[in-house]
Design a protein around this motif. Structure first.
Motif, PDB file in Angstrom:
ATOM      1  N   GLY A   1       0.815  -1.217   0.000  1.00 27.65           N
ATOM      2  CA  GLY A   1       0.000   0.000   0.000  1.00 27.65           C
ATOM      3  C   GLY A   1       0.842   1.257   0.000  1.00 27.65           C
ATOM      4  O   GLY A   1       0.574   2.207  -0.749  1.00 27.65           O
TER       5      GLY A   1
ATOM      6  N   ILE B   1       0.830   3.871  -3.381  1.00 30.23           N
ATOM      7  CA  ILE B   1       0.338   5.238  -3.213  1.00 30.23           C
ATOM      8  C   ILE B   1       1.450   6.245  -3.500  1.00 30.23           C
ATOM      9  O   ILE B   1       1.247   7.250  -4.194  1.00 30.23           O
TER      10      ILE B   1
ATOM     11  N   THR C   1      -3.711   2.613   3.450  1.00 31.84           N
ATOM     12  CA  THR C   1      -4.320   3.528   2.484  1.00 31.84           C
ATOM     13  C   THR C   1      -5.158   4.581   3.205  1.00 31.84           C
ATOM     14  O   THR C   1      -5.095   5.779   2.897  1.00 31.84           O
TER      15      THR C   1
END
Length: 289
Positions: free
Chosen positions: A98, A102, A139
């Motif tokens: 994650g 991102i 997230t």
């Protein structure tokens, strides 16, 4: 191979096809031979727990490799009867995936992703659930405005491909796809390619197969989480040797991942693959005849 380097007899055994009961039978046979040490994987804590306890009662040290019940997931699991764990924890792997995807998306587009989908090819499997939890939690902490949908698929390629294409048709604003293993990655890569979504929808994956590697090279995949299985093979043998010969107790958690394999690190992976073939192939031929 590590056993040969250390002048240590190492016998590797595994079921011809995945089976918990067959694996436990092999472990029981190994214990009956009274080895100096036992290196095992624990895909089922409840099934393997008696093996660990019996080995401990016999004075046989145990090192767990590749998979072990996450702390707190199985009350009473005899961690204290094992010397060490060499491998990856799935929740941390999800967090690593994650964070990477991102950061990658923000660096490339100058904005956080808002539409993410995770395709789960084995709903209910604890390891995959933990990967999802890690992805979702990190997230939310980094990118609170993102929507993360979890969609079940299956181990059947055609069924999964149909579900993935239908989802992408119904959700045209999707920016990132996460797959939890090759069973999800392979149909996802085909869907993105066949729907001409390259450059618009990107895939973050787990584990490695040829489809995954090729998709990293052509940019469909931004990366995959690698457990570094070569390290999982070498380290436990070395640590067992140190313990048996010199009484050196290893650090308990020796994590081999998450290592992100992407276009910047794929050359290192190729180098390791060549080295593995060079040094291990003659050895494997010798033991298999």
């Amino acid at each position: 191979y590590m056993g040969d380097l250390l002048n240590m007899s190492v016998i590797y055994e595994a079921p011809s096809t995945f089976s918990i009961s067959s694996l436990v039978n092999l472990m029981q046979s190994a214990l009956a031979a009274h080895p100096n040490g036992l290196i095992i994987s624990v895909p089922s804590g409840t099934a393997v727990e008696p093996i660990i306890e019996e080995a401990h009662s016999m004075g046989i040290p145990v090192i767990v490799v590749n998979v072990i019940p996450p702390p707190g997931s199985l009350p009473g699991f005899p961690y204290n009867d094992t010397l060490a764990y060499v491998g990856q924890y799935d929740y941390e792997a999800g967090v690593g995936a994650g964070q990477y995807m991102i950061t990658w998306y923000e660096h490339k587009f100058g904005t956080m992703p808002t539409q993410i989908v995770i395709f789960n090819h084995e709903p209910g499997l604890l390891g995959l659930t933990l990967r999802i939890d890690g992805i979702e939690n990190v997230t939310k902490s980094i990118d609170p405005g993102a929507t993360v949908n979890v969609v079940p698929i299956s181990l059947n390629y055609a069924d999964s491909y149909s579900i993935i294409t239908s989802y992408l048709e119904a959700h045209p604003n999707t920016q990132l796809i996460v797959t939890l293993g090759p069973a999800g990655t392979d149909p996802a890569v085909a869907a993105v390619n066949n729907m001409h979504l390259n450059g618009k929808v990107f895939i973050m994956a787990f584990d490695i197969d040829n489809v995954t590697l090729n998709a990293i090279r052509n940019g469909t995949l931004i990366g995959t989480v690698d457990q570094q299985p070569m390290e999982q093979g070498f380290l436990p043998v070395f640590e067992m040797w140190l313990y048996l010969c010199y009484g050196i107790v290893p650090q308990y958690n020796m994590t081999t991942g998450p290592f992100i394999l992407n276009n910047n690190t794929i050359g290192l992976y190729n180098y390791q693959l060549v080295a593995s073939s060079k040094y291990l192939t003659p050895y494997l031929k010798a033991i298999t005849g």
